[in-house]
Design a protein around this motif. Structure first.
Motif, PDB file in Angstrom:
ATOM      1  N   LEU A  81       0.871  -1.195  -0.132  1.00 45.98           N
ATOM      2  CA  LEU A  81      -0.039  -0.075  -0.099  1.00 45.98           C
ATOM      3  C   LEU A  81       0.786   1.068   0.131  1.00 45.98           C
ATOM      4  O   LEU A  81       0.564   2.174  -0.518  1.00 45.98           O
ATOM      5  N   LYS A  83      -8.497  -8.444  -7.917  1.00 50.07           N
ATOM      6  CA  LYS A  83      -7.416  -8.544  -7.054  1.00 50.07           C
ATOM      7  C   LYS A  83      -7.329  -7.464  -6.210  1.00 50.07           C
ATOM      8  O   LYS A  83      -7.779  -6.381  -6.390  1.00 50.07           O
ATOM      9  N   THR A  93      -5.573  -5.428  -2.597  1.00 46.56           N
ATOM     10  CA  THR A  93      -4.512  -5.360  -1.472  1.00 46.56           C
ATOM     11  C   THR A  93      -5.006  -4.633  -0.325  1.00 46.56           C
ATOM     12  O   THR A  93      -5.606  -3.646  -0.454  1.00 46.56           O
ATOM     13  N   LYS A 100      -3.067   8.496   2.689  1.00 45.59           N
ATOM     14  CA  LYS A 100      -2.857   6.961   3.424  1.00 45.59           C
ATOM     15  C   LYS A 100      -3.727   6.303   2.313  1.00 45.59           C
ATOM     16  O   LYS A 100      -4.902   6.153   2.100  1.00 45.59           O
ATOM     17  N   VAL A 101      -2.973   5.202   1.531  1.00 53.50           N
ATOM     18  CA  VAL A 101      -3.686   4.228   0.624  1.00 53.50           C
ATOM     19  C   VAL A 101      -4.057   3.184   1.618  1.00 53.50           C
ATOM     20  O   VAL A 101      -3.247   2.492   2.428  1.00 53.50           O
ATOM     21  N   ILE A 102      -5.359   2.835   1.534  1.00 55.32           N
ATOM     22  CA  ILE A 102      -5.935   1.926   2.588  1.00 55.32           C
ATOM     23  C   ILE A 102      -6.070   0.463   1.592  1.00 55.32           C
ATOM     24  O   ILE A 102      -6.497  -0.481   2.252  1.00 55.32           O
ATOM     25  N   ARG A 103      -6.322   0.856   0.379  1.00 59.71           N
ATOM     26  CA  ARG A 103      -6.746  -0.213  -0.508  1.00 59.71           C
ATOM     27  C   ARG A 103      -6.528  -0.330  -1.836  1.00 59.71           C
ATOM     28  O   ARG A 103      -6.219   0.861  -2.198  1.00 59.71           O
ATOM     29  N   LYS A 104      -6.137  -1.358  -2.388  1.00 58.32           N
ATOM     30  CA  LYS A 104      -5.774  -1.522  -3.755  1.00 58.32           C
ATOM     31  C   LYS A 104      -6.906  -2.303  -4.590  1.00 58.32           C
ATOM     32  O   LYS A 104      -6.793  -3.647  -3.820  1.00 58.32           O
ATOM     33  N   THR A 105      -7.381  -2.223  -5.561  1.00 57.53           N
ATOM     34  CA  THR A 105      -8.258  -3.194  -6.121  1.00 57.53           C
ATOM     35  C   THR A 105      -8.312  -3.274  -7.557  1.00 57.53           C
ATOM     36  O   THR A 105      -8.162  -2.082  -8.130  1.00 57.53           O
ATOM     37  N   ASN A 155     -19.712  -1.710  -8.526  1.00 62.13           N
ATOM     38  CA  ASN A 155     -19.809  -2.381  -7.281  1.00 62.13           C
ATOM     39  C   ASN A 155     -18.525  -1.818  -6.577  1.00 62.13           C
ATOM     40  O   ASN A 155     -18.394  -1.477  -5.543  1.00 62.13           O
ATOM     41  N   ALA A 156     -17.229  -1.906  -7.378  1.00 60.80           N
ATOM     42  CA  ALA A 156     -16.070  -1.377  -6.707  1.00 60.80           C
ATOM     43  C   ALA A 156     -16.027   0.276  -6.326  1.00 60.80           C
ATOM     44  O   ALA A 156     -15.675   0.439  -5.620  1.00 60.80           O
ATOM     45  N   GLU A 185     -18.214   0.400  -3.364  1.00 66.98           N
ATOM     46  CA  GLU A 185     -17.532  -0.085  -2.032  1.00 66.98           C
ATOM     47  C   GLU A 185     -16.479   0.897  -1.720  1.00 66.98           C
ATOM     48  O   GLU A 185     -16.230   1.156  -0.533  1.00 66.98           O
ATOM     49  N   ARG A 209     -15.608   3.449   2.018  1.00 66.79           N
ATOM     50  CA  ARG A 209     -14.283   3.262   2.899  1.00 66.79           C
ATOM     51  C   ARG A 209     -13.374   4.363   2.945  1.00 66.79           C
ATOM     52  O   ARG A 209     -12.833   4.735   3.779  1.00 66.79           O
TER      53      ARG A 209
END
Lengths: 415, 415
Positions: A16, A42, A44, B38-43, B54-55, B58, B62
């Protein structure tokens, strides 16, 4: 037939934060797609319990298979294992077989097993252990209501061996995956768009159950031909026929079919023809020798190399004529021909090759800008050279020069 | 202070299938973390409307910021733009300024604007255009209820310029971002768990606004110390103080602070001390020279290397005594000492190093199994050796041997 789907979940703040590039998930995508499993997402997330548990639950609603990497180290920031235990609601206990394996791992390296490492052998009791032959953290396989979760270490070579040896075959058995036939056609010495132009008629005539992908990398373009069907043998025969139809259009660039890279294919050819090789490399600085010796068994045909990096060393150790260097410079056709012939005589081999160029970022001149490279091939009967005009990037230039040199050997191999 | 969070959403089948490695998101993570976001997620999702919508939904629950790349091309499989229009419930219309830009882009390249390219200037009317100076697809900035969505092309150089010039500064202005200080402490010669044991008291005494991560790779462990606060200078001073407190516990393993790898740190030291180096490498087969010469400017201190791969070449080209080879074998302390001294004298350098070992997979014996390696260091005044017992994996053994050899030089550098 139902499509079997997978999600890849990577756990780790370091991804991240961008401190490492996630190359695992690309490798895993390829490994799964090779056996007909479709990756649909995918994700992370960081090393935070709530995030991880949410990610498990979300993935479970979408995919048949959830493959998790990372967060299995012995230190306190690694929390994948406790999260899995919580998610599957079962306790963590020392797994005797895992303990024996981690103990043996340390013993074989002559090191003592600390308490922190002993804890790596503790596993949630509801999972099946996945043996880690390359490291200390075992993988974990969970099954619940037709869904499979597998947790693996984030260290690439540990994950890869686990996937290849255990996880992929077990997934194929658990889910009935369709039959897929991949054929990889490896080409060198031609760019992607030029290759596409040349093979257009062939590509357009492919049967509908075949799919073609171009996979370019530095100095090489792989063509991946994918067939989906039911009969493995029939798909393989059809694929072989299509490859033969491709040869008249692009045969001179095709160095092999399958997974073997150029250095291995070339090594096999040298071995078979009982030919020996030595290299004198200036701008590639050892990378060409490294590429050649990365093939197991290369000591059969590779006798050795010289890296005459400094100007003086080119004369003193290789014997390049000072006048050649003075008159034409180190980066010249004349110098590189001398180098190839000298290394061949000096090391008493059938073939000698040489590289000399300006890898960059410094050292360029108007007549010889960064990326100017000369390479040469010499055997008993002939000498061949090529001039390359490459990029401004040092590592790209080193890699492209080494690949071009291997290709020059391939093109000139005595019959 | 509230932490500003971001999610990175990558759209494209080619990433799910593993046809390309996603390097964009790593670059974006660094760019965001540098300004305290702050990067909290990668999709990553595929080119499917339902998945994409959907992505979006979601991610919006967050994070404060959702950065989207990919799916903006002119072809029909690129559907990010219609998805965004649907999600924000507004129509798509030709944007006059965007049309002028894309027209100019084609004109400057002497190409005609086709209808398909004209459509790239159509944008959802509820977004703000983000100019793309390097390509034809504009970016889009959406704001709703305190959340920001930005859509950018997946082409790396187009995305990077957009981020640097427009998106990052605009995010800093829109959100009041905190200050983040990253310090990377680089160690070599000690495994992750042993290092963790050694520095445990230090780690446990870290102030609450500091976080520590272990980033192990082959032969090296990086420690990343992250501080969050308000005053950049103060955080930097605190970080420096903490690094100094770490030195008494693990100083001998710390080779540098920051981004430079071992070969660069060592190269700088050799350069500064005006010392020259030559290498004789058997089992590393050129990789050690390659590692050294991968540093730009290495010709200042690296005069060259010899890869005496074959037994005969060790005698004929390097001058190893046949009796030493006969009595002790090529993989022995005696041979490697001779090799290091010989290459130093032959190449007339201050320092000579040598490697000899059984890289595998073949060649092992009961007394010298695969992974047995000897390395040696020699200068005018002394000789030092080390025996390594490594793995069964050829490439790992090569890499670990080269790193251990660089470390041996570092430990023995004349003052």
């Amino acid at each position: 037939m139902r499509t079997i789907t997978a999600e890849l979940l990577t756990i780790g703040d370091e991804i991240l934060y961008g401190q490492i590039v996630d190359t695992n998930s690309q490798w895993m995508s390829v490994a799964l797609s090779n056996v007909g499993i479709k990756v649909i997402r995918k994700t992370t997330v960081g090393d935070l319990e709530e995030e991880i548990l949410n990610a498990f639950a979300e993935a479970e609603t979408r995919a048949d298979i959830i493959l998790i990497t990372g967060g299995l180290g012995p230190t306190s920031d690694d929390i994948t294992k406790p999260c899995l235990a919580k998610y599957f609601n079962c306790e963590v206990r020392i797994h005797e077989e895992a303990l024996a394996e981690v103990t043996e791992f340390f013993k074989s390296r002559g090191r003592e097993l600390t308490e922190i490492n002993r804890q790596q052998a503790a596993l949630p009791i509801c999972c099946e252990k996945v043996t880690n032959k390359m490291g200390t953290a075992p993988g974990m396989w969970f099954e619940r209501k037709g869904k499979v979760f597998v947790s693996m270490p984030g260290v690439p070579h540990e994950m890869k061996l686990m996937m290849t040896d255990i996880v992929v075959p077990k997934l194929q058995k658990t889910f009935q995956t369709p039959t897929i036939q991949h054929t990889v056609i490896r080409t060198v010495g031609i760019g992607e768009s030029f290759l596409a132009d040349k093979i257009q008629p062939w590509e357009q005539s492919l049967p509908p159950h075949f799919k073609l992908a171009y996979l370019p990398s530095l100095g090489e373009v792989r063509l991946r031909l994918t067939a989906m069907g039911e009969n493995k043998d029939q798909l393989a025969a059809e694929s072989n026929r299509l490859v033969e139809q491709l040869r008249p259009l692009a045969g001179e660039y095709i160095f092999g079919i399958g997974e073997d890279p150029l250095e291995v294919v070339l090594g096999n050819a040298l071995c078979q023809k009982k030919l020996t090789l030595a290299v004198a490399e200036s701008c590639t600085g050892g990378y060409l020798s490294h590429l050649i010796t990365s093939a197991p068994g290369s000591s059969e045909y590779f006798l050795g190399g010289l890296v005459p990096y400094a100007y003086d060393i080119k004369m003193a150790q290789l014997g390049v004529n000072p006048e050649t260097l003075n008159q034409f410079g180190a980066v010249s056709e004349e110098t590189v021909i001398e180098m190839a012939n000298l290394i061949r005589t000096k090391f008493n081999t059938d073939i000698g090759v040489a590289t000399s160029g300006i890898a960059g970022p410094g050292g360029g001149t108007p007549e010889k800008p960064v990326g100017t490279v000369w390479i040469a091939y010499a055997d008993k009967g002939k000498t061949q050279t090529r001039k390359l005009q490459l990029s401004k990037d040092r590592m790209i230039n080193i890699r492209m020069t080494a690949i071009a040199t291997l290709n020059l050997i391939r093109q000139n191999l005595p019959q």
